[in-house]
Every structure is written in C-alpha cells, then in structure tokens.
Scaffold this motif. Structure first.
Motif, PDB file in Angstrom:
ATOM      1  N   GLN A  30      -6.368  17.830  77.446  1.00 26.75           N
ATOM      2  CA  GLN A  30      -7.375  16.864  77.883  1.00 26.75           C
ATOM      3  C   GLN A  30      -6.915  16.110  79.134  1.00 26.75           C
ATOM      4  N   LYS A  31      -5.625  15.812  79.201  1.00 27.35           N
ATOM      5  CA  LYS A  31      -5.078  15.173  80.405  1.00 27.35           C
ATOM      6  C   LYS A  31      -5.305  16.056  81.625  1.00 27.35           C
ATOM      7  N   LEU A  36      -9.145  17.026  86.851  1.00 21.22           N
ATOM      8  CA  LEU A  36      -9.939  17.897  87.707  1.00 21.22           C
ATOM      9  C   LEU A  36     -10.873  17.091  88.609  1.00 21.22           C
ATOM     10  N   GLU A  37     -10.958  17.498  89.838  1.00 23.57           N
ATOM     11  CA  GLU A  37     -11.917  16.882  90.763  1.00 23.57           C
ATOM     12  C   GLU A  37     -13.341  17.114  90.265  1.00 23.57           C
ATOM     13  N   GLU A  38     -13.570  18.283  89.647  1.00 25.87           N
ATOM     14  CA  GLU A  38     -14.901  18.603  89.135  1.00 25.87           C
ATOM     15  C   GLU A  38     -15.321  17.635  88.037  1.00 25.87           C
ATOM     16  N   ASP A 180      -3.048  23.273  77.623  1.00 25.17           N
ATOM     17  CA  ASP A 180      -2.041  22.217  77.591  1.00 25.17           C
ATOM     18  C   ASP A 180      -0.933  22.440  78.611  1.00 25.17           C
ATOM     19  N   ARG A 181      -0.825  23.645  79.173  1.00 22.88           N
ATOM     20  CA  ARG A 181       0.243  23.945  80.117  1.00 22.88           C
ATOM     21  C   ARG A 181      -0.235  24.323  81.508  1.00 22.88           C
ATOM     22  N   ARG A 182      -1.484  24.731  81.642  1.00 24.78           N
ATOM     23  CA  ARG A 182      -1.939  25.288  82.912  1.00 24.78           C
ATOM     24  C   ARG A 182      -3.384  24.896  83.228  1.00 24.78           C
TER      25      ARG A 182
END
Length: 202
Positions: A30-31, A36-38, A180-182
């Motif tokens: 979620q972080k 995201l800019e979107e 959570d990683r990418r």
C-alpha cells in the motif's frame, strides 16, 4: 503452467500466509501504491475489499478519504459487476461470495468514471497479464469503451511471476503492478507498446 494449476498454486500459497506476514506485506504494498503519481493525481479511485488474504487496501482508502478523493467499491450483480461510491468502510456489507460490498441502494458507477482502478488478482506477470478467480467480472467491467483509468494490479510479491501468463483475447492487462517489493510499469493498459519497465519499490 496452465492457468488452472497456477491459480490453485497461488491461492494455496496466499492462504498459507500468517496474519503477521499478510499485514506487513500489505502495509509495504500500500505504501508503494500511495507513492504513485497516478494515485496522487486521481480524483476518483476504485478499490476492493480484500478476501482470502488478498493484499489489504485499508491504508489506501483511509489516505484517499483524507485527501478528499471519491472512492468506489465493486458489487456483483448477477453476471456483472458495478462500482458504487462509499463514504466509509462502515457502509460495506457482506455480499456475493462473502466479500464486503457497498449496500445495494447506492448509485451504480461505470469504468469510465474512475481515474485509477486497483485490481485484485491471483497472479500477474511483468507484461500486465492477470489471473483472476475465473469468473471474468473485472474483464467484462473494464471493457467499457470510455474507460480512461490507470489499471493497477495490487498483490503480494510472490504473486508476480517471472514467466508469462497465458493470455486470451478478452483479457485486460494492467498498466502497473504493485507489490510489497516492486513497482512494475507494464506500459499502456491498451497497447503495451512500451514493454515492461521495472522499478524498485520501498
């Protein structure tokens, strides 16, 4: 690997997650989504209520409400899915398949009204292909000709496979996959001319 076998394998692995592992992975994913800019630019976002250890969305919806964004959640109506606006998670109630949904008295919204749609799935690949539960609700909903929303697949990192998911003509591909990683940018959610472009998430 055939879709059915991959779906069974991924569902079993997801259901085996401990609550602590699910909660921690969900927090990181979620972080990444909130970075995201979107997401930042979206005025109206569509989310989902997690089921069977899907990546949680509670932090995202809380942030969206604080930012004054409109928030939509899906509801299954027969063979189709619609989205309805919610003002808080307390307005969700158990619906089809035991998943929390907006109450049936809400106004139905279509895919052309959201700026960003967060899509759950059982598995994803770097090209944006997705395996769902086999019912086709999202694929039918997202085929709306006026859809302009960015499509974001949200998942645990093990659900993002290295290979390619067998695709069919009616499948809708994601523009971005967030785990959570990418953060994996797959290109346009219509043509994918740019090809996959991986970024490291937090």
């Amino acid at each position: 690997m055939p879709k059915r076998s991959l779906r069974q394998q991924m569902l079993a692995r997801r259901l085996a997650l401990s609550q602590d592992d699910w909660r921690y992975a969900s927090m990181l994913a979620q972080k990444n989504l909130l970075s995201l800019e979107e997401y930042e630019q979206a005025e109206c976002i569509a989310l989902y209520a997690p089921a069977r250890n899907e990546t949680d969305t509670a932090e995202v919806v809380a942030a969206a409400f604080r930012a004054g964004k409109r928030v939509l959640y899906p509801a299954v109506c027969g063979e189709h899915m619609v989205f309805r606006q919610v003002e808080g998670l307390a307005s969700l109630e158990q619906g089809c398949f035991g998943i929390l949904e907006p109450c049936p008295t809400g106004v139905d919204h279509h895919a052309d009204e959201a700026d960003l749609i967060v899509v759950p799935g059982v598995a994803f690949d770097p090209s944006g292909h997705r395996i769902g539960y086999g019912k086709g609700f999202y694929d039918r909903f997202l085929r709306h000709p006026g859809r302009k929303a960015h499509l974001v697949g949200l998942c645990h990192d093990f659900q993002l496979i290295d290979g390619h998911i067998p695709a069919e003509g009616h499948d809708i591909r994601m523009e971005i996959i967030v785990s959570d990683r990418r953060i994996v940018r797959c290109g346009s959610n219509r043509s994918h001319l740019d090809g996959p472009d991986q970024q490291t998430g937090g």
